[in-house]
Design an enzyme around this catalytic site. Structure first.
Site, PDB file in Angstrom:
ATOM      1  N   HIS A  98       0.801  -1.235   0.000  1.00  0.00           N
ATOM      2  CA  HIS A  98       0.000   0.000   0.000  1.00  0.00           C
ATOM      3  C   HIS A  98       0.826   1.272   0.000  1.00  0.00           C
ATOM      4  CE1 HIS A  98      -3.948  -1.910   0.815  1.00  0.00           C
ATOM      5  NE2 HIS A  98      -3.187  -2.821   1.409  1.00  0.00           N
TER       6      HIS A  98
ATOM      7  N   LYS B 128      -7.630  14.313   4.361  1.00  0.00           N
ATOM      8  CA  LYS B 128      -6.808  13.109   4.337  1.00  0.00           C
ATOM      9  C   LYS B 128      -5.770  13.260   5.433  1.00  0.00           C
ATOM     10  CE  LYS B 128      -5.794  14.157  -0.041  1.00  0.00           C
ATOM     11  NZ  LYS B 128      -6.021  12.907  -0.731  1.00  0.00           N
ATOM     12  N   ARG B 129      -5.006  12.199   5.725  1.00  0.00           N
ATOM     13  CA  ARG B 129      -3.948  12.344   6.698  1.00  0.00           C
ATOM     14  C   ARG B 129      -2.997  13.458   6.262  1.00  0.00           C
ATOM     15  NH1 ARG B 129      -3.442   8.790  11.186  1.00  0.00           N
ATOM     16  NH2 ARG B 129      -1.411   9.785  11.436  1.00  0.00           N
TER      17      ARG B 129
ATOM     18  N   LYS C   4       1.417  14.446   0.381  1.00  0.00           N
ATOM     19  CA  LYS C   4       0.042  14.748  -0.034  1.00  0.00           C
ATOM     20  C   LYS C   4      -0.128  16.229  -0.371  1.00  0.00           C
ATOM     21  CE  LYS C   4      -1.841  10.881   2.695  1.00  0.00           C
ATOM     22  NZ  LYS C   4      -2.615  10.050   1.770  1.00  0.00           N
TER      23      LYS C   4
ATOM     24  N   THR D 146      -8.349   6.729  -1.888  1.00  0.00           N
ATOM     25  CA  THR D 146      -9.719   6.216  -1.950  1.00  0.00           C
ATOM     26  C   THR D 146     -10.700   7.342  -1.643  1.00  0.00           C
ATOM     27  OG1 THR D 146      -9.305   5.406   0.290  1.00  0.00           O
ATOM     28  CG2 THR D 146      -9.317   3.766  -1.482  1.00  0.00           C
TER      29      THR D 146
ATOM     30  N   LYS E 180     -14.529   8.612  -3.244  1.00  0.00           N
ATOM     31  CA  LYS E 180     -15.724   9.018  -2.482  1.00  0.00           C
ATOM     32  C   LYS E 180     -16.238  10.355  -2.993  1.00  0.00           C
ATOM     33  CE  LYS E 180     -13.759   6.400   1.184  1.00  0.00           C
ATOM     34  NZ  LYS E 180     -12.744   6.399   2.255  1.00  0.00           N
TER      35      LYS E 180
HETATM   36  C1  26W Z   1       4.550   0.953   9.758  1.00  0.00           C
HETATM   37  C2  26W Z   1       3.828   2.260   9.663  1.00  0.00           C
HETATM   38  C3  26W Z   1       2.837   2.271   8.538  1.00  0.00           C
HETATM   39  C4  26W Z   1       1.480   2.376   8.823  1.00  0.00           C
HETATM   40  C5  26W Z   1       0.555   2.378   7.801  1.00  0.00           C
HETATM   41  C6  26W Z   1       3.253   2.170   7.247  1.00  0.00           C
HETATM   42  C7  26W Z   1       2.332   2.161   6.226  1.00  0.00           C
HETATM   43  C8  26W Z   1       0.995   2.261   6.494  1.00  0.00           C
HETATM   44  C9  26W Z   1      -0.038   2.217   5.403  1.00  0.00           C
HETATM   45  C10 26W Z   1       0.338   1.179   4.366  1.00  0.00           C
HETATM   46  C11 26W Z   1      -0.231   3.546   4.797  1.00  0.00           C
HETATM   47  C12 26W Z   1      -1.511   3.620   4.027  1.00  0.00           C
HETATM   48  O1  26W Z   1      -2.573   3.725   4.601  1.00  0.00           O
HETATM   49  N1  26W Z   1      -1.428   3.601   2.701  1.00  0.00           N
HETATM   50  C13 26W Z   1      -2.559   3.966   1.899  1.00  0.00           C
HETATM   51  O2  26W Z   1      -3.277   2.826   1.498  1.00  0.00           O
HETATM   52  C14 26W Z   1      -4.447   3.180   0.794  1.00  0.00           C
HETATM   53  C15 26W Z   1      -5.233   1.915   0.541  1.00  0.00           C
HETATM   54  O3  26W Z   1      -4.595   1.132  -0.396  1.00  0.00           O
HETATM   55  C16 26W Z   1      -4.105   3.915  -0.472  1.00  0.00           C
HETATM   56  O4  26W Z   1      -5.292   4.311  -1.099  1.00  0.00           O
HETATM   57  C17 26W Z   1      -3.261   5.137  -0.164  1.00  0.00           C
HETATM   58  O5  26W Z   1      -2.809   5.741  -1.346  1.00  0.00           O
HETATM   59  C18 26W Z   1      -2.072   4.730   0.697  1.00  0.00           C
HETATM   60  O6  26W Z   1      -1.360   5.890   1.136  1.00  0.00           O
END
Ligand code: 26W
Length: 811
Positions: A356, A546-547, A552, A654, A658
């Site tokens: 992701h 968004k975050r 971003k 995503t 929406k």
């Molecule tokens: C280890 C810390 C950590 C925590 C969360 C690393 C990475 C993440 C996630 C993978 C980050 C995340 O939420 N990625 C998002 O995933 C969405 C669903 O696929 C995508 O639509 C977003 O573009 C992506 O940033």
């Protein structure tokens, strides 16, 4: 589907719950009681359905999907589950009949905020879609006592508060103590060799009990029901009485606290890895409990694990649940006595991995020392996997080849989780077409050349029942009126296409415009009641939620707002379409720059609010505590969706989907799923700007000089000076301008804001022009809605089912 309930039946059920669980009549009940009683009624229906679903799956010996994710950002469930079950109407009537306002009862439900952002919300949408598509599936995560923090803005700055969602959220959970699993940490391994077979013995370990708390999930228009299994952590001995009596009271309590801290809190870092011991404990805890539970049930049904992969697929949501791989190996080797090769063959036919993010700082690499001391047996198994993989790579590439080092699972005393996934999983997928290409040709290029057929794409999708019909009922009505009048589009999202027949129908376009205006007014009422801010509903609602992350580029949005402000001040006749800029974003508590950007947005918002020159023309508002339930109110009211990440960085997005489904137009870069949105609607129905992913990488390769962009652009110069000089609230932002121009110790303007500024500005001018022609705008909006069907989670889940899981689904 079971017979629907009447209002009277529903009221009786609710009253019975109030009586039995809270000892109250309807007159004595609070809104919270009422919410809980309703949730319990809906939970009962789902629970009964779930028992039937599980029976059918067992009888049919169907292949099941297990979706492992550290995050499930479920949001609220009452209205959603009631809607899916077809009991929303009688429930609302019953609530009214009992003297309450249904809207207020739904509002009493806390969000289940067991996730940070995209990854967690995706898991929630997928669980709903798998259920609607009648796929036997279970979600697994941790029953965090505290979900994502609540954000307060104090003096323009983010303050984090604890989110105690279980107060009321508990109503959804069914505790299954009988399915408790034991998870072992620490200690050491004693090898017992019998010929060349090892029987490792784990001694001196610490046990933590994993107790399942199951949250049932309803599908739309089906009795099929799945569950989200949330593992709670308990100490095996409530308080160790032997220690207690021997006077070691603290140690006794400590042991308990050590166990239970595992499920205390969700890590609030998104896209940023920190090698924290507690995080590794969380990962192993939920993964070990999950794998043990699946394997135990399989053994009970089939008497063997030999056919395990035929009956189960384990999907791991990013690398966070990677330890499922060595944990399955451990059970097969140590508990079931399999030989390595057979165990490996079962595991590698069972597990699939979704990536992701491509951000390097998000890649999980665990220090050997931590890993080894916390999980000694798992460490041994990972070493063996790594060793065998290395030999295979060397056979293929030759010793000393750079690729062997890059693909190594253990390297430099670190365990690289992504490489472990790539080695062991039978499928690896990205989450948008562009992202999957970047994985193949950049991030995982070596592995792709080795095993190209492993690599797939499944473009993300969203639960359109929640994100369109439930939250935007007037639009739902319009769609039904413009299609065949039925709810068919709720199951077959591609039917939204039929809307397009009305693309030139003035009455339909006018109605679409009216729906948006009404939604804006409703949202403004809500914001006024919540925060006292009066939104200008005559202005274009331009939204970025968004975050908060530098990639971003919320800061690019702010630079542009300052540009508009300056021009408006300079030239009272500056002709631009009035805007209301709305921001919502949580920053990871330790991410300093992100927090500074939040403060900057608030400085700008205050300045603009207090400047009479901006009245009715320019407004900026920071919406506190952005979360699922706020997104549900905001999406229907949004007109312009800001998806402006540096190309190549946003895996999919995503939120963009929406917005699109609710008729907002997109201003965005060719990044993530924006690329596919652009493909769907064409140049004429989206505002694309900025460098492409290829251009970004070329520019970086050539050497990017932010300073030159700054020096050659008078607008940028003015904006930077403005930020340096500071705001009426006394804050100045030299730290942020330095980051953009000189780098302040790191590469200047890592995310190319200055390179994309002019193009962004020009795209905004196009937006303004089109907005002045409501007919044209509404037509574009209609086309976006009509062509958004491809972004339904149902389509994504069908893709997974057909190309990765090999499981049947409802047509
Ligand atoms: C280890 C810390 C950590 C925590 C969360 C690393 C990475 C993440 C996630 C993978 C980050 C995340 O939420 N990625 C998002 O995933 C969405 C669903 O696929 C995508 O639509 C977003 O573009 C992506 O940033």
């Amino acid at each position: 589907m079971a017979d629907p309930f009447s209002k009277d039946q529903m009221a009786q059920l609710i009253l019975a719950k109030l009586r039995r669980n809270f000892g109250r009549t309807a007159e004595q009940a609070t809104k919270a009681h009422m919410f809980q009683a309703c949730a319990l009624v809906v939970r009962d229906i789902m629970s009964t359905n779930n028992i039937a679903s599980e029976k059918l799956v067992q009888l049919g010996q169907q292949r099941q999907v297990h979706y492992l994710s550290m995050e499930f950002l479920m949001g609220r469930s009452l209205e959603k589950n009631a809607f899916n079950l077809g009991v929303l109407q009688p429930m609302k009537e019953a609530i009214k009949f009992l003297g309450f306002d249904p809207g207020e009862i739904f509002e009493a439900e806390p969000d289940a905020g067991l996730g940070n952002g995209g990854l967690g919300r995706l898991a929630a949408c997928y669980l709903e879609a798998m259920t609607t598509l009648e796929i036997p599936a279970t979600g697994y995560s941790i029953c965090y006592e505290l979900g994502i923090f609540k954000q307060k803005i104090v003096d323009g700055q983010q303050v984090e508060l604890a989110d105690n969602w279980l107060d009321l959220g508990d109503a959804w959970l069914i505790t299954r103590t009988d399915e408790t699993e034991e998870v072992k940490f620490g200690g050491r391994i004693i090898d017992h060799w019998e010929g060349n077979i090892n029987h490792p013995e784990h001694v001196e370990y610490t046990s933590v009990l994993a107790v399942p708390r199951d949250m049932p999930v309803a599908g739309y228009n089906t009795d099929h029901t799945n569950v989200l299994r949330l593992w709670d952590a308990k100490s095996p001995t409530p308080v160790d009485m032997s220690l207690y009596s021997s006077g070691d009271y603290l140690k006794a309590v400590e042991q308990q606290a050590m166990a239970e801290v595992i499920a205390k809190v969700l890590y609030p870092d998104d896209n940023h890895y920190e090698g924290k011991s507690l995080r590794l404990r969380q990962q192993y805890f939920f993964v070990s409990a999950t794998v043990q539970s699946i394997m135990r049930k399989h053994r009970a049904q089939y008497g063997t694990l030999r056919n395990f992969h035929e009956k189960h697929v384990i999907q791991i949501n990013d690398t966070h649940p990677t330890l499922a791989i060595p944990e399955m190996m451990r059970i097969l080797l140590d508990e079931e006595g399999y030989e390595w090769d057979e165990a490996w063959s079962i595991v590698t036919k069972t597990v699939a991995y979704t990536n992701h993010t491509v951000l390097a700082e998000a890649l999980e690499r665990w220090p050997q020392q931590l890993f080894e001391s916390l999980l000694p047996r798992i460490w041994n198994i990972v070493c063996e996997i790594a060793h065998r993989y290395q030999l295979e790579l060397e056979r293929h590439f030759g010793q000393g080849d750079g690729r062997v080092a890059r693909m190594a699972i253990i390297w430099d005393n670190e365990v690289r989780m992504a490489n472990l996934c790539i080695c062991a999983c039978y499928a690896v997928n990205g989450v948008s077409a562009l992202h999957s290409e970047i994985l193949k040709h950049d991030v995982f290029a070596d592995a792709y050349r080795l095993e190209p057929s492993k690599f797939k794409n499944v473009t993300n999708g969203i639960d359109h029942r929640r994100w369109l019909s439930e939250i935007n009922p007037e639009l739902d009505k319009l769609i039904r009126d413009c299609t065949d009048g039925s709810d068919d589009y709720l199951i077959h999202a591609y039917k939204l296409k039929e809307l397009e027949k009305h693309a030139d129908d003035a009455a339909v376009l006018e109605r679409l415009g009216q729906i948006k205006r009404d939604n804006k007014l409703r949202f403004a009422d809500y914001i006024k009641a919540e925060s006292g801010i009066l939104l200008n509903t005559d202005a274009l609602f331009d939204v970025q939620v968004k975050r908060l992350h530098e990639y971003k580029r919320q800061l690019l949005n702010v630079l542009h707002i300052i540009y508009l402000y300056q021009h408006m001040k300079e030239d009272p006749h500056f002709d631009f379409q009035p805007r209301t800029f709305l921001f919502g974003a949580k920053a990871a508590p330790g991410y300093y720059v992100a927090k500074r950007i939040i403060r900057l947005i608030n400085s700008v918002a205050n300045m603009v609010a207090n400047d009479p020159a901006c009245k009715d023309r320019l407004q900026v508002a920071f919406l506190e505590n952005y979360r699922v339930s706020l997104a549900e109110k905001l999406m229907p009211a949004s007109e312009l969706s800001e998806q402006i990440s540096t190309a190549g960085k946003e895996a999919s997005g995503t939120g963009n989907m929406k917005f699109m489904m609710n008729g907002a137009l997109t201003i965005g870069t060719l990044d993530g799923a924006n690329v596919e949105m652009h493909e769907q609607v064409g140049d004429d129905n989206i505002f694309i700007f900025g460098l492409t992913a290829q251009e970004v990488s070329d520019l970086k390769a050539k050497g990017y000089h932010a300073y030159d962009y700054y020096m050659n652009n008078p607008d940028l110069k003015w904006i930077m000076k403005f930020l340096n000089d500071g705001f009426p609230d006394g804050e100045s932002y030299g730290d942020l301008t330095r980051r953009l121009i000189s780098g302040d110790g790191c590469p200047a303007d890592e995310y190319l804001l200055l390179a994309d500024f002019e193009s962004y500005k020009a795209a905004h001018e196009r937006v303004g022009k089109v907005y002045r022609d409501p007919k044209r705008w509404n037509k574009m909006s209609l086309i976006n809605i009509a062509r958004s069907g491809i972004f339904a989670a149902d389509r994504s889940i069908c893709d997974y089912a057909e190309t990765i899981w090999d499981v049947p689904h409802r047509a």
